[in-house]
Design an enzyme around this catalytic site. Structure first.
Site, PDB file in Angstrom:
ATOM      1  N   GLY A  50      68.296   2.533  29.214  1.00 16.75           N
ATOM      2  CA  GLY A  50      66.902   2.926  29.240  1.00 16.75           C
ATOM      3  C   GLY A  50      66.387   3.109  27.830  1.00 16.75           C
ATOM      4  N   TYR A  51      65.112   2.826  27.659  1.00 23.92           N
ATOM      5  CA  TYR A  51      64.475   2.914  26.344  1.00 23.92           C
ATOM      6  C   TYR A  51      63.673   4.195  26.252  1.00 23.92           C
ATOM      7  CZ  TYR A  51      66.422  -1.487  25.321  1.00 23.92           C
ATOM      8  OH  TYR A  51      67.351  -2.454  25.069  1.00 23.92           O
ATOM      9  N   LEU A  52      64.024   4.990  25.249  1.00 23.21           N
ATOM     10  CA  LEU A  52      63.407   6.291  25.039  1.00 23.21           C
ATOM     11  C   LEU A  52      62.231   6.216  24.087  1.00 23.21           C
ATOM     12  CD1 LEU A  52      66.784   8.196  24.694  1.00 23.21           C
ATOM     13  CD2 LEU A  52      65.321   8.054  26.723  1.00 23.21           C
TER      14      LEU A  52
END
Length: 150
Positions: free
Chosen positions: A29-31
């Site tokens: 996942g991209y934060l």
């Protein structure tokens, strides 16, 4: 800090499957994304978590910082990514003295198969296997961060 230098290709056939030496499931996942910097959390085989920051560079080469984090922390961070998540199975495929990675995407990107090869320099010569298709290095549509946002 490490420098990541890689090329990325579409995969044109399943011939790579004969040579795999292992695989792992990846949920990432991209934060944060912006101004040439991405921050992602990656859960590997639901057994360990890695936080990665990539910054600057070119289509071929970027600065990369990776840190193993406790699995529970990784799961919590992944929850903060919301819908900016991709899932894939990564296969290790040795070919001509190099270690290729073939990513078979799942979920909304099912059917997409990409191959990556890390190199020691941007101008390193790489022998391409016959199962490698179009070079998509630098094509932002195939960046994992872009796929996570699609």
């Amino acid at each position: 800090m490490a420098k990541e230098i890689e090329r990325k290709f579409l995969v044109s056939s399943d011939a790579w499957r004969r040579a795999t030496s292992g695989s792992e499931g990846i949920v990432q996942g991209y934060l944060a994304r912006g101004d040439g910097v991405t921050v992602r959390i990656r859960i590997l085989d639901d057994a360990r978590a890695v936080l990665t920051i990539k910054a600057g560079g070119t289509a071929f080469s970027r600065d990369e910082y990776e840190y193993e984090v406790p699995l529970d922390d990784g799961r919590e961070l992944l929850a903060h990514a919301g819908q900016q998540v991709i899932a894939k199975r990564r296969y290790a495929v040795p070919y001509a003295g190099r270690d290729w990675e073939v990513d078979v995407f799942e979920g909304r990107h099912a059917g997409l198969v990409l191959a990556e090869i890390e190199m020691e320099s941007e101008d390193a010569r790489v022998e391409l296997p016959d199962w490698v298709g179009e070079d998509v290095t630098g094509d932002e549509r195939y960046y994992n961060s872009a796929l996570a946002g699609a």
